[in-house]
Design a protein around this motif. Structure first.
Motif, mmCIF file in Angstrom:
data_model
loop_
_atom_site.group_PDB
_atom_site.id
_atom_site.type_symbol
_atom_site.label_atom_id
_atom_site.label_comp_id
_atom_site.label_asym_id
_atom_site.label_seq_id
_atom_site.Cartn_x
_atom_site.Cartn_y
_atom_site.Cartn_z
ATOM 1 N N LEU A 17 0.837 -1.201 0.000
ATOM 2 C CA LEU A 17 0.000 0.000 0.000
ATOM 3 C C LEU A 17 0.874 1.254 0.000
ATOM 4 C CD1 LEU A 17 -2.935 1.071 0.190
ATOM 5 C CD2 LEU A 17 -2.670 1.007 2.679
ATOM 6 N N PHE A 18 1.889 1.255 0.833
ATOM 7 C CA PHE A 18 2.824 2.383 0.897
ATOM 8 C C PHE A 18 3.582 2.537 -0.419
ATOM 9 C CE2 PHE A 18 6.910 4.283 2.263
ATOM 10 C CZ PHE A 18 6.417 5.448 2.825
ATOM 11 N N PHE A 19 4.004 1.417 -1.003
ATOM 12 C CA PHE A 19 4.701 1.438 -2.285
ATOM 13 C C PHE A 19 3.808 2.002 -3.390
ATOM 14 C CE2 PHE A 19 5.650 -0.883 -6.265
ATOM 15 C CZ PHE A 19 6.910 -0.362 -6.518
ATOM 16 N N MET A 63 -6.648 -7.594 9.648
ATOM 17 C CA MET A 63 -5.628 -6.587 9.942
ATOM 18 C C MET A 63 -6.320 -5.285 10.341
ATOM 19 S SD MET A 63 -4.336 -5.942 6.105
ATOM 20 C CE MET A 63 -5.512 -5.942 4.781
ATOM 21 N N PRO A 64 -5.575 -4.331 10.860
ATOM 22 C CA PRO A 64 -6.175 -3.030 11.213
ATOM 23 C C PRO A 64 -6.405 -2.179 9.960
ATOM 24 C CG PRO A 64 -3.852 -3.031 11.754
ATOM 25 C CD PRO A 64 -4.179 -4.420 11.292
ATOM 26 N N VAL A 69 -6.278 2.747 6.033
ATOM 27 C CA VAL A 69 -7.010 3.673 5.169
ATOM 28 C C VAL A 69 -6.768 5.115 5.618
ATOM 29 C CG1 VAL A 69 -9.318 4.423 4.439
ATOM 30 C CG2 VAL A 69 -8.779 1.995 4.527
ATOM 31 N N ILE A 70 -6.866 5.361 6.890
ATOM 32 C CA ILE A 70 -6.668 6.714 7.417
ATOM 33 C C ILE A 70 -5.224 7.166 7.227
ATOM 34 C CG2 ILE A 70 -6.654 8.092 9.544
ATOM 35 C CD1 ILE A 70 -9.109 6.362 10.416
ATOM 36 N N ALA A 90 -11.686 11.277 1.189
ATOM 37 C CA ALA A 90 -12.014 10.568 -0.047
ATOM 38 C C ALA A 90 -11.763 9.061 0.091
ATOM 39 C CB ALA A 90 -11.214 11.133 -1.214
ATOM 40 N N PHE A 91 -10.627 8.690 0.673
ATOM 41 C CA PHE A 91 -10.340 7.268 0.864
ATOM 42 C C PHE A 91 -11.337 6.637 1.835
ATOM 43 C CE2 PHE A 91 -5.875 8.098 -0.606
ATOM 44 C CZ PHE A 91 -5.900 7.212 -1.663
ATOM 45 N N ILE A 92 -11.632 7.324 2.933
ATOM 46 C CA ILE A 92 -12.582 6.780 3.914
ATOM 47 C C ILE A 92 -13.962 6.602 3.292
ATOM 48 C CG2 ILE A 92 -13.812 7.302 6.056
ATOM 49 C CD1 ILE A 92 -11.186 8.604 7.050
ATOM 50 N N ALA A 93 -14.437 7.606 2.559
ATOM 51 C CA ALA A 93 -15.766 7.530 1.945
ATOM 52 C C ALA A 93 -15.820 6.427 0.893
ATOM 53 C CB ALA A 93 -16.135 8.875 1.327
ATOM 54 N N ALA A 94 -14.809 6.344 0.047
ATOM 55 C CA ALA A 94 -14.804 5.331 -1.011
ATOM 56 C C ALA A 94 -14.762 3.924 -0.432
ATOM 57 C CB ALA A 94 -13.627 5.561 -1.945
ATOM 58 N N VAL A 95 -13.907 3.707 0.569
ATOM 59 C CA VAL A 95 -13.795 2.376 1.172
ATOM 60 C C VAL A 95 -15.076 2.025 1.926
ATOM 61 C CG1 VAL A 95 -12.559 1.033 2.916
ATOM 62 C CG2 VAL A 95 -11.287 2.365 1.240
ATOM 63 N N ALA A 96 -15.676 2.989 2.609
ATOM 64 C CA ALA A 96 -16.934 2.721 3.318
ATOM 65 C C ALA A 96 -18.030 2.309 2.339
ATOM 66 C CB ALA A 96 -17.365 3.947 4.117
#
Length: 175
Positions: A17-19, A63-64, A69-70, A90-96
């Motif tokens: 994810l970091f990559f 996993m956490p 995501v945050i 945006a990431f929180i809304a899309a993943v939710a």
């Protein structure tokens, strides 16, 4: 599930994810002339694709995930925009939205593409809305959907489709 398998997933998933956070930026920097050729604006969202795979293949339960995501949203904001909150939200809304849709739809490829497409649209609309509020988005909504959302969706759906089964195999190995 054995401890070493759980640890393997908890190490590999956030590392990739970091990559992918930096791959997104590198693609835009290296291929910016192609991806932003007038009038199109194509945005590779490999980070969101990776988050989608965690939801679609249900590895988010091991996993956490929400912490990732945050954190990736905060890193995205710090590294790319300097405006805190836009990509985090945006990431929180899309993943939710993707998690809610995953409860309704199954794990087949076409269902997955539908889940990702709706999540991607939510992601892009949130970033557009934030940009509009701040005053940096100055295009009409029709232009935004025709020249940014549509080409971005096409590129990212191709990526999701090509990587769907290899990612599923990777998660089966890591689980």
């Amino acid at each position: 599930m054995a401890f070493w398998q759980l640890t393997r997933l908890r190490v590999v998933y956030p590392a990739l994810l970091f990559f992918l956070l930096f791959v997104d930026g590198s693609l835009m920097a290296g291929m910016g002339g192609i991806l932003t050729a007038f009038p199109w604006y194509i945005l590779p969202t490999l980070t969101l694709v990776w988050l989608f795979y965690a939801v679609q293949f249900e590895v988010d339960k091991d996993m956490p995930f929400w912490l990732y995501v945050i954190l990736i949203g905060i890193l995205f904001d710090m590294y790319y925009t300097g405006i805190f909150g836009t990509y985090t939200l945006a990431f929180i809304a899309a993943v939710a939205v993707m998690k809610q849709l995953h409860k309704i739809l199954d794990e087949r490829l076409l269902s997955g593409i539908s889940i990702f497409l709706i999540g991607l649209i939510v992601y892009l609309v949130v970033t557009y809305g934030a940009g509009f509020i701040i005053g940096i988005a100055n295009v009409s909504l029709v232009t935004f959907f025709a020249f940014e959302v549509l080409p971005t969706a096409v590129l990212n759906i191709i990526v999701v489709t090509i990587c769907y089964y290899p990612t599923w195999s990777l998660f089966q190995f890591l689980k």
